[in-house]
Motif scaffolding. Structure first.
Motif, mmCIF file in Angstrom:
data_model
loop_
_atom_site.group_PDB
_atom_site.id
_atom_site.type_symbol
_atom_site.label_atom_id
_atom_site.label_comp_id
_atom_site.label_asym_id
_atom_site.label_seq_id
_atom_site.Cartn_x
_atom_site.Cartn_y
_atom_site.Cartn_z
ATOM 1 N N ARG A 270 0.746 -1.305 0.084
ATOM 2 C CA ARG A 270 0.249 -0.109 -0.036
ATOM 3 C C ARG A 270 0.838 1.373 0.031
ATOM 4 N NH1 ARG A 270 -5.452 -0.380 0.145
ATOM 5 N NH2 ARG A 270 -5.855 -2.563 0.333
ATOM 6 N N SER A 271 2.259 1.138 0.258
ATOM 7 C CA SER A 271 2.877 2.474 0.363
ATOM 8 C C SER A 271 3.481 2.376 -0.989
ATOM 9 C CB SER A 271 4.195 2.027 1.473
ATOM 10 O OG SER A 271 4.814 0.938 0.852
ATOM 11 N N HIS A 272 3.248 1.803 -1.904
ATOM 12 C CA HIS A 272 3.936 1.984 -3.359
ATOM 13 C C HIS A 272 2.980 3.161 -3.915
ATOM 14 C CE1 HIS A 272 4.989 1.151 -7.398
ATOM 15 N NE2 HIS A 272 6.166 0.766 -6.953
ATOM 16 N N PRO A 273 3.917 3.949 -4.813
ATOM 17 C CA PRO A 273 3.008 5.042 -5.373
ATOM 18 C C PRO A 273 1.896 4.382 -6.295
ATOM 19 C CG PRO A 273 5.074 5.519 -5.741
ATOM 20 C CD PRO A 273 5.182 4.299 -4.888
ATOM 21 N N LEU A 274 1.989 3.318 -6.801
ATOM 22 C CA LEU A 274 0.690 2.709 -7.654
ATOM 23 C C LEU A 274 -0.723 2.444 -6.909
ATOM 24 C CD1 LEU A 274 2.772 0.579 -10.593
ATOM 25 C CD2 LEU A 274 1.689 2.977 -10.902
ATOM 26 N N ALA A 275 -0.223 1.965 -5.588
ATOM 27 C CA ALA A 275 -1.197 1.623 -4.945
ATOM 28 C C ALA A 275 -2.335 2.545 -4.654
ATOM 29 C CB ALA A 275 -0.784 1.075 -3.439
ATOM 30 N N ASN B 161 10.178 20.054 0.817
ATOM 31 C CA ASN B 161 9.097 18.968 0.962
ATOM 32 C C ASN B 161 9.631 17.907 2.030
ATOM 33 O OD1 ASN B 161 6.610 17.985 0.049
ATOM 34 N ND2 ASN B 161 8.001 16.028 -0.456
ATOM 35 N N TYR B 162 11.137 17.680 1.748
ATOM 36 C CA TYR B 162 11.844 17.070 2.925
ATOM 37 C C TYR B 162 11.555 17.619 4.660
ATOM 38 C CZ TYR B 162 14.994 14.008 5.592
ATOM 39 O OH TYR B 162 15.401 13.117 6.301
ATOM 40 N N ILE B 163 11.769 18.924 4.477
ATOM 41 C CA ILE B 163 11.423 19.556 5.941
ATOM 42 C C ILE B 163 10.061 19.379 6.499
ATOM 43 C CG2 ILE B 163 11.642 21.848 7.189
ATOM 44 C CD1 ILE B 163 14.059 22.475 5.381
ATOM 45 N N LEU B 164 9.067 19.863 5.424
ATOM 46 C CA LEU B 164 7.620 19.569 5.863
ATOM 47 C C LEU B 164 7.172 18.055 6.057
ATOM 48 C CD1 LEU B 164 6.321 22.379 3.138
ATOM 49 C CD2 LEU B 164 6.495 22.427 5.588
ATOM 50 N N ASP B 165 7.931 17.278 5.365
ATOM 51 C CA ASP B 165 7.358 15.806 5.650
ATOM 52 C C ASP B 165 7.733 15.428 6.908
ATOM 53 O OD1 ASP B 165 6.635 13.067 4.652
ATOM 54 O OD2 ASP B 165 8.463 12.582 4.318
ATOM 55 N N LYS B 166 8.859 15.640 7.137
ATOM 56 C CA LYS B 166 9.507 15.380 8.474
ATOM 57 C C LYS B 166 8.617 15.959 9.600
ATOM 58 C CE LYS B 166 12.161 12.608 7.372
ATOM 59 N NZ LYS B 166 11.853 11.170 7.636
ATOM 60 N N GLY B 276 0.693 12.454 -1.014
ATOM 61 C CA GLY B 276 1.597 11.400 -0.770
ATOM 62 C C GLY B 276 3.055 11.612 -1.288
ATOM 63 N N VAL B 277 3.586 12.989 -1.683
ATOM 64 C CA VAL B 277 4.621 13.077 -2.213
ATOM 65 C C VAL B 277 5.410 13.136 -0.922
ATOM 66 C CG1 VAL B 277 6.207 14.507 -3.575
ATOM 67 C CG2 VAL B 277 4.079 13.976 -4.355
ATOM 68 N N ARG B 278 6.644 12.123 -0.685
ATOM 69 C CA ARG B 278 7.206 12.363 0.411
ATOM 70 C C ARG B 278 8.747 12.598 0.469
ATOM 71 N NH1 ARG B 278 5.304 8.629 4.411
ATOM 72 N NH2 ARG B 278 6.640 10.244 5.838
ATOM 73 N N GLU B 279 9.336 12.718 1.629
ATOM 74 C CA GLU B 279 10.770 13.207 1.612
ATOM 75 C C GLU B 279 10.988 14.194 0.534
ATOM 76 O OE1 GLU B 279 13.019 9.058 1.928
ATOM 77 O OE2 GLU B 279 12.289 9.672 4.128
ATOM 78 N N ALA B 280 12.429 14.000 -0.261
ATOM 79 C CA ALA B 280 12.929 14.958 -1.242
ATOM 80 C C ALA B 280 12.217 14.930 -2.396
ATOM 81 C CB ALA B 280 14.130 14.952 -1.093
ATOM 82 N N TYR B 281 11.021 14.145 -2.620
ATOM 83 C CA TYR B 281 10.574 13.845 -4.029
ATOM 84 C C TYR B 281 9.938 15.443 -4.497
ATOM 85 C CZ TYR B 281 11.939 9.024 -4.795
ATOM 86 O OH TYR B 281 12.479 7.769 -5.067
#
Lengths: 429, 429
Positions: A270-275, B161-166, B276-281
């Motif tokens: 479920r953590s995969h972007p496609l999920a 995005n990394y900072i806000l995600d943390k 759902g865009v996490r970390e530095a993505y």
């Protein structure tokens, strides 16, 4: 502003009528972007006098498609009839006359792309053939042209994604979810092409060919549909933090010398972007050596979204014609072979109904071990005399996994192999 | 196979050294895809004799960048120095000599794209300038060329995005999250360009220009950074089912006659694909009339991902040079004006510390009403003598919302305006 480019449209159904609408409504913008007006020269239909979604001037309609595509004044042919014939003959006739071609025809490109590409004397663009509105062909052919693609994982069929998403979110059976999809227009009366994976397989062949610079046809694609997926498969996947999706998977072998191309239901975390791709949306996940993980998401079908892709291609081939140039042609220099599905390396989730007595797990584990398949997790649940044994393997060849399942079926203590499903997108070892 | 195309590289840092590596390691594939080998003609660096991530043959290194870009035998110049000068002068010198240019320079394109585009006599490609490896410029310029883009919502800065995600996942403060990002190399020692939104604003200007076929510069972009975001803002958003992201937003006005371009933190619903865009993505969400909702996701920075985008452009301009043609040039025919942020239509989330006594809500509501701002939800929580009042508005002009907040600050019963944040990506009325 140059003189108009004349566009012949083949087909005026769901997509074609939207192409007509957009050519009319956005005429000014399109002309500014191309550098010349795009003028509809004619629309080939099967029958005149039919009621259409979008009004088409009667003098443009014709049932003689061949005469239309060979008209001297036509510059660009847009083919949205679909199917192999008469689409192929018409495209070949257009190409023989030096026309540029824009097509949404995945079946033709996947079955006989070689003939069509070989006949191309101007431009052949087909963004609309895979994943509707999602810009995918162009990014794969051009943006990633300097990279090395390792793997493409795609949800490329909206109908099956809608069905599986409903099964996941409501607990519905396949039959009920299919009926709902049909009543909403997401599935056709005869849903075979979608639910048996034929549509996705054609797209997988096209994607694999582009990703790996090789020729891949629909016949090369291993294919399983979703008709056997039960509500309990979906529930069991959910309980483990997975979701079942119909995936098109194109992957380079570990040694890089061949590729595997397959379409089948698979469990992904479920953590995969496609999920998170819900309803009838499509998404394609690409893993490339330098770019890393990329995902492209959007509407994979429908009249307007598919027409958007067609129009983007029309602008591109229009610009090319004015500049007297051509876009990138087919790239198959790498000429990688497609290996049989048995050589694919993947993981299996196996659910067994077994007798609940001592020694069962040891016997089952021995079958895996004899085929060199390593077990990652086992979960056993007693249910009276019976027990359910759920195993997830580490990566192994599909042939070894398949032989393991055969071996399990032969065991007396295994009452039934309740389900077998591949697990993808989860790189934990 | 044609004779080699000669490539001059300006800069050999994080990105440049990866470009050198890929040109060497993938030489055969690149040659097959272009139709001619890509040969490194020289690498301009600030200082010779430095230790580099990737070994560069010493005879290729030079400190005389100007001499390199004007060499007769150079076909393509890759600029990965960044900044305005000397990058601009070098690119202009290269263009004057008819070279094709590939650049990752967002600052230059956003500040003075006009000069650079005007001087272009061959190709100017810049996929790497926005969102690193994510194919975005090409899909926007070409795949969507037949569509009408309404809005672009992007997470285009990995550091923030990394900072806000943390902050969202651990409850950390801005300062702690920034320190962690710095220790991991996601943020620079001086993080101003990232955390104050300058980097995102440059990318927003480039995206807006392409999306709306108009000229937009960095100075046109309204900009707020993330330094004022507190752990309690993040927690409060979380409690309401939202997540705070730094967004670059480019949107056509309701009448279609102007565009708004802004970068600021905003609350988006957790169900939005960007949430759902996490970390530095990075990810960019595009809403187009026919295509509908599209999203492009991937690594927005880093040596190898950025180099992947550069190499894709190199293949494209290489093919164009061999074919004696050019890719699409700048399209600014629509010439839409950028409207001031006050004219933007958006929603606000306002958190007030108020006295807990009768009539407070009526007084507060009256301020909203006087500015024609309609309230969607109110939540009040007593805390002893004080209460916290959290309001979310319906869509209204930013000017009206801003005036409302000013009006609230003047009320005696409002002890403090604890936070004000825009709400995006939630189209429920």
């Amino acid at each position: 502003m140059s003189k108009p480019l004349k566009v012949a449209l083949l087909g005026c159904g769901v997509v074609g009528s939207q192409v007509v609408r957009l050519l009319t409504e956005q005429a000014e913008d399109l002309a500014a972007r191309v550098g010349a007006p795009l003028e509809l020269a004619g629309v080939a239909v099967r029958k005149l006098g039919r009621k259409r979604d979008v009004p088409v001037p009667e003098e443009l309609l014709t049932t003689d498609a061949h005469a239309l595509v060979t008209r001297d004044d036509v510059d660009i042919v847009v083919e949205v009839i679909g199917g192999i014939e008469p689409a192929r003959s018409l495209i070949l006739a257009a190409m023989a006359g030096g026309k540029s071609v824009v097509t949404a025809n995945k079946a033709l490109l996947a079955e006989d792309g070689e003939t069509v590409h070989a006949a191309n004397r101007a431009d052949l663009y087909f963004e609309a053939a895979v994943a509707g509105a999602i810009p995918l062909i162009r990014p794969m052919r051009e943006s990633l042209a300097g990279d090395r693609v390792h793997r493409v994982l795609g949800i490329v069929n909206g109908t099956t994604n809608y069905i599986l998403d409903k099964m996941d979110s409501t607990g519905a059976s396949f039959t009920d979810a299919l009926e709902e999809a049909q009543s909403l227009g997401y599935a056709e009366a005869d849903p075979t092409a979608d639910v048996e994976g034929f549509d996705a397989a054609a797209k997988a062949a096209i994607l694999a060919g582009i990703a790996f610079h090789s020729r891949v046809t629909a016949a090369d694609v291993y294919r399983e549909g979703i008709t056997e997926i039960s509500a309990s498969d979906v529930a069991s996947a959910k309980a483990m933090g997975y979701v079942i999706k119909l995936l098109a998977i194109c992957a380079r072998s570990d040694d890089g010398r061949s590729v595997g191309v397959r379409v089948h239901p698979a469990m992904i975390p479920r953590s995969h972007p496609l999920a998170g791709v819900r309803e009838a949306y499509n998404a394609v996940f690409v893993e490339a050596e330098s770019a890393g993980r990329l995902m492209f998401y959007g509407a994979g079908a429908g009249g307007a979204p598919t027409a958007s892709a067609v129009l983007g291609d029309l602008v591109a081939v229009g610009r090319n014609r004015l500049a007297g140039t051509r876009g990138p042609s087919e790239s198959v220099y790498a000429d990688l072979a497609v290996h049989p599905v048995g050589e694919t390396v993947t993981r299996y989730h196996v659910s067994l109904d077994v007798a609940d007595k001592p020694g069962v797990l040891a016997t089952v584990a021995d079958v895996f071990s004899r085929h060199d398949v390593s077990i990652q997790t086992v979960r056993q649940e007693g249910r009276g005399d019976d027990a359910q044994l759920v195993l997830v393997t580490h990566r192994a060849s599909d042939a070894a996994l398949s032989a393991t399942v055969e071996g399990l079926r032969e065991l007396d203590i295994v009452r039934a192999v309740a389900s077998v499903m591949r697990v993808e997108g989860d790189e934990t070892p």
